[in-house]
Write a protein that holds these residues in place. Structure first.
Motif, PDB file in Angstrom:
ATOM      1  N   TRP A  91       0.849  -1.189   0.000  1.00 36.48           N
ATOM      2  CA  TRP A  91       0.000   0.000   0.000  1.00 36.48           C
ATOM      3  C   TRP A  91       0.886   1.240   0.000  1.00 36.48           C
ATOM      4  CZ3 TRP A  91      -5.002  -0.053  -1.000  1.00 36.48           C
ATOM      5  CH2 TRP A  91      -5.745  -1.203  -0.743  1.00 36.48           C
ATOM      6  N   ARG A  92       0.597   2.173  -0.897  1.00 40.33           N
ATOM      7  CA  ARG A  92       1.380   3.402  -0.993  1.00 40.33           C
ATOM      8  C   ARG A  92       0.476   4.613  -0.778  1.00 40.33           C
ATOM      9  NH1 ARG A  92       5.016   2.388  -6.506  1.00 40.33           N
ATOM     10  NH2 ARG A  92       5.852   0.324  -5.915  1.00 40.33           N
ATOM     11  N   THR A  93       1.054   5.655  -0.221  1.00 40.98           N
ATOM     12  CA  THR A  93       0.306   6.893   0.014  1.00 40.98           C
ATOM     13  C   THR A  93       0.545   7.864  -1.133  1.00 40.98           C
ATOM     14  OG1 THR A  93       2.146   7.840   1.267  1.00 40.98           O
ATOM     15  CG2 THR A  93       0.471   6.627   2.512  1.00 40.98           C
ATOM     16  N   PHE A  94      -0.344   8.871  -1.222  1.00 44.50           N
ATOM     17  CA  PHE A  94      -0.194   9.951  -2.194  1.00 44.50           C
ATOM     18  C   PHE A  94       0.227  11.212  -1.436  1.00 44.50           C
ATOM     19  CE2 PHE A  94      -3.231   7.106  -4.209  1.00 44.50           C
ATOM     20  CZ  PHE A  94      -2.774   7.056  -5.518  1.00 44.50           C
ATOM     21  N   PRO A  95       1.302  11.869  -1.836  1.00 45.58           N
ATOM     22  CA  PRO A  95       1.730  13.072  -1.106  1.00 45.58           C
ATOM     23  C   PRO A  95       0.727  14.217  -1.190  1.00 45.58           C
ATOM     24  CG  PRO A  95       3.009  12.789  -3.133  1.00 45.58           C
ATOM     25  CD  PRO A  95       2.216  11.534  -2.947  1.00 45.58           C
ATOM     26  N   ASP A  96      -0.067  14.264  -2.274  1.00 42.10           N
ATOM     27  CA  ASP A  96      -1.016  15.367  -2.446  1.00 42.10           C
ATOM     28  C   ASP A  96      -2.466  14.926  -2.294  1.00 42.10           C
ATOM     29  OD1 ASP A  96      -0.988  13.796  -4.679  1.00 42.10           O
ATOM     30  OD2 ASP A  96      -1.172  15.450  -6.117  1.00 42.10           O
ATOM     31  N   GLU A  97      -2.698  13.686  -1.850  1.00 44.44           N
ATOM     32  CA  GLU A  97      -4.065  13.185  -1.691  1.00 44.44           C
ATOM     33  C   GLU A  97      -4.125  12.291  -0.457  1.00 44.44           C
ATOM     34  OE1 GLU A  97      -7.313  12.978  -1.355  1.00 44.44           O
ATOM     35  OE2 GLU A  97      -7.313  13.721  -3.410  1.00 44.44           O
ATOM     36  N   PRO A  98      -4.296  12.895   0.731  1.00 45.35           N
ATOM     37  CA  PRO A  98      -4.259  12.106   1.969  1.00 45.35           C
ATOM     38  C   PRO A  98      -5.448  11.171   2.141  1.00 45.35           C
ATOM     39  CG  PRO A  98      -4.878  14.381   2.427  1.00 45.35           C
ATOM     40  CD  PRO A  98      -4.482  14.329   0.985  1.00 45.35           C
ATOM     41  N   ASP A  99      -6.488  11.312   1.317  1.00 41.51           N
ATOM     42  CA  ASP A  99      -7.684  10.491   1.484  1.00 41.51           C
ATOM     43  C   ASP A  99      -7.595   9.165   0.722  1.00 41.51           C
ATOM     44  OD1 ASP A  99     -10.322  10.091   2.524  1.00 41.51           O
ATOM     45  OD2 ASP A  99     -11.129  10.527   0.536  1.00 41.51           O
ATOM     46  N   GLN A 100      -6.479   8.912   0.025  1.00 42.69           N
ATOM     47  CA  GLN A 100      -6.402   7.699  -0.780  1.00 42.69           C
ATOM     48  C   GLN A 100      -5.090   6.954  -0.551  1.00 42.69           C
ATOM     49  OE1 GLN A 100      -8.002   7.483  -4.825  1.00 42.69           O
ATOM     50  NE2 GLN A 100      -8.279   9.701  -4.763  1.00 42.69           N
ATOM     51  N   LEU A 101      -5.167   5.634  -0.720  1.00 43.43           N
ATOM     52  CA  LEU A 101      -3.998   4.764  -0.769  1.00 43.43           C
ATOM     53  C   LEU A 101      -4.063   3.979  -2.073  1.00 43.43           C
ATOM     54  CD1 LEU A 101      -4.045   3.207   2.833  1.00 43.43           C
ATOM     55  CD2 LEU A 101      -2.664   5.126   2.055  1.00 43.43           C
ATOM     56  N   SER A 102      -2.912   3.658  -2.627  1.00 45.14           N
ATOM     57  CA  SER A 102      -2.882   2.837  -3.838  1.00 45.14           C
ATOM     58  C   SER A 102      -2.267   1.479  -3.512  1.00 45.14           C
ATOM     59  CB  SER A 102      -2.084   3.528  -4.947  1.00 45.14           C
ATOM     60  OG  SER A 102      -0.745   3.758  -4.536  1.00 45.14           O
ATOM     61  N   LEU A 103      -2.835   0.425  -4.102  1.00 44.70           N
ATOM     62  CA  LEU A 103      -2.359  -0.940  -3.881  1.00 44.70           C
ATOM     63  C   LEU A 103      -1.517  -1.378  -5.077  1.00 44.70           C
ATOM     64  CD1 LEU A 103      -2.369  -3.535  -2.199  1.00 44.70           C
ATOM     65  CD2 LEU A 103      -4.468  -4.207  -3.402  1.00 44.70           C
ATOM     66  N   TRP A 104      -0.300  -1.881  -4.788  1.00 41.72           N
ATOM     67  CA  TRP A 104       0.640  -2.278  -5.838  1.00 41.72           C
ATOM     68  C   TRP A 104       1.061  -3.732  -5.639  1.00 41.72           C
ATOM     69  CZ3 TRP A 104       2.810   1.166  -9.602  1.00 41.72           C
ATOM     70  CH2 TRP A 104       2.346   2.477  -9.491  1.00 41.72           C
ATOM     71  N   GLN A 105       1.390  -4.379  -6.759  1.00 46.80           N
ATOM     72  CA  GLN A 105       1.961  -5.723  -6.737  1.00 46.80           C
ATOM     73  C   GLN A 105       2.810  -5.911  -7.987  1.00 46.80           C
ATOM     74  OE1 GLN A 105      -0.565  -9.133  -7.463  1.00 46.80           O
ATOM     75  NE2 GLN A 105       0.480 -10.339  -5.889  1.00 46.80           N
ATOM     76  N   ASP A 106       4.020  -6.374  -7.791  1.00 48.43           N
ATOM     77  CA  ASP A 106       4.948  -6.591  -8.906  1.00 48.43           C
ATOM     78  C   ASP A 106       5.125  -5.334  -9.759  1.00 48.43           C
ATOM     79  OD1 ASP A 106       5.284  -9.226  -8.125  1.00 48.43           O
ATOM     80  OD2 ASP A 106       3.669  -9.954  -9.418  1.00 48.43           O
ATOM     81  N   GLY A 107       5.168  -4.175  -9.102  1.00 49.96           N
ATOM     82  CA  GLY A 107       5.373  -2.932  -9.829  1.00 49.96           C
ATOM     83  C   GLY A 107       4.168  -2.443 -10.601  1.00 49.96           C
ATOM     84  N   ARG A 108       3.006  -3.038 -10.360  1.00 50.92           N
ATOM     85  CA  ARG A 108       1.787  -2.656 -11.083  1.00 50.92           C
ATOM     86  C   ARG A 108       0.730  -2.196 -10.089  1.00 50.92           C
ATOM     87  NH1 ARG A 108      -2.900  -5.449 -12.901  1.00 50.92           N
ATOM     88  NH2 ARG A 108      -2.127  -7.354 -11.900  1.00 50.92           N
ATOM     89  N   GLN A 109       0.103  -1.063 -10.395  1.00 45.50           N
ATOM     90  CA  GLN A 109      -0.957  -0.553  -9.528  1.00 45.50           C
ATOM     91  C   GLN A 109      -2.241  -1.339  -9.776  1.00 45.50           C
ATOM     92  OE1 GLN A 109      -1.770   3.621  -9.922  1.00 45.50           O
ATOM     93  NE2 GLN A 109      -3.334   3.647  -8.327  1.00 45.50           N
ATOM     94  N   LEU A 110      -2.806  -1.876  -8.696  1.00 42.99           N
ATOM     95  CA  LEU A 110      -4.021  -2.685  -8.807  1.00 42.99           C
ATOM     96  C   LEU A 110      -5.291  -1.881  -8.559  1.00 42.99           C
ATOM     97  CD1 LEU A 110      -2.867  -5.895  -6.895  1.00 42.99           C
ATOM     98  CD2 LEU A 110      -2.663  -5.366  -9.336  1.00 42.99           C
TER      99      LEU A 110
END
Length: 256
Positions: free
Chosen positions: A23-42
């Motif tokens: 799980w990665r955070t967005f520096p300019d969007e505190p309300d969202q997290l992005s899920l990644w696997q094998d270098g690909r955003q899911l």
């Protein structure tokens, strides 16, 4: 030796283990997290709504669904979970009374007394008003706002229209699907958010009034101001009657 050779063979032909989810955070969007696997955003997890949206293709999102990997616990439930399942964000529940009470200047009063002290409701119910959103440079927005306040053609909507104006880079419109390149862009929306009209330049109060007439369910034509109304707006019977009265009063010869 055969056993060791077999183990080595299994290691060589076995598919590589999938990389761990991240799980990665967005520096300019505190309300969202992005899920990644094998270098690909899911997909993305929106904290405020507790929803996961899968990323089907660049710029294309699927419907909300459970994520393939749970988001961090401190994000999903940043609180203490009580024995009854209640999420406690810091309240001392032992000090909460079972029944509510009404206070007026620190004194406990009855509900009726409190409502009487508050007086009649002062908030206008604008839930059924159409919305007008103006997006563009400052000068263009101010021209529209000025006409909304001062033009007789727009007077019927002066107190029955929810008006908002934004610069093109404002967060409320920048990434919300609005067109922001107009001079200015003007949206007219129904109370439920449905876009009823959009134009990408301001065409003056007369054209805007025509748009509002068509989209406003509460529009009353009989209240329209007639700026050309003068002698042509007075009926012939009234003109003739007025002429007769003037003749009787001032046109009669006096005996001397």
């Amino acid at each position: 030796m055969r056993t060791i050779g077999f183990l080595i063979f299994c290691l060589l032909v076995a598919p590589p283990a999938s990389a761990a989810y991240e799980w990665r955070t967005f520096p300019d969007e505190p309300d969202q997290l992005s899920l990644w696997q094998d270098g690909r955003q899911l997909g993305n997890w929106r904290i405020s709504t507790r929803e996961y949206l899968p990323l089907l293709a660049p710029g294309t999102w699927g419907d909300p669904c459970p994520p393939p990997y749970p988001p961090p616990q401190e994000v999903v439930a940043p609180a203490k979970i009580e024995s009854d399942g209640t999420l406690n964000f810091g309240l001392d529940r032992a000090r909460l009374s079972g029944a509510g009470k009404h206070l007026l200047n620190g004194r406990e009063v009855r509900k009726e007394e409190l409502l009487q002290a508050l007086g009649p409701a002062r908030l206008t119910d604008d839930s059924q008003w159409p919305s007008l959103t103006i997006i563009g440079p400052e000068a263009g927005r101010q021209k529209v706002l000025s006409d909304l306040q001062s033009s007789p053609l727009l007077a019927p909507w002066k107190d029955r229209l929810k008006v908002q104006d934004y610069a093109p880079d404002h967060w409320a419109v920048r990434d919300a699907g609005f067109v922001t390149t107009g001079q200015p862009t003007i949206y007219c929306q129904a109370p439920d958010g449905t876009v009823l009209h959009r134009q990408d330049e301001y065409r003056g109060p007369e054209a805007l009034a025509e748009v509002l007439r068509q989209v406003d369910p509460l529009y009353k034509p009989e209240q329209d101001p007639d700026l050309n109304k003068g002698w042509a707006g007075i009926s012939w019977p009234l003109l003739i009657g007025g002429a007769v009265v003037l003749f009787v009063l001032f046109g009669k010869d006096e005996n001397r």
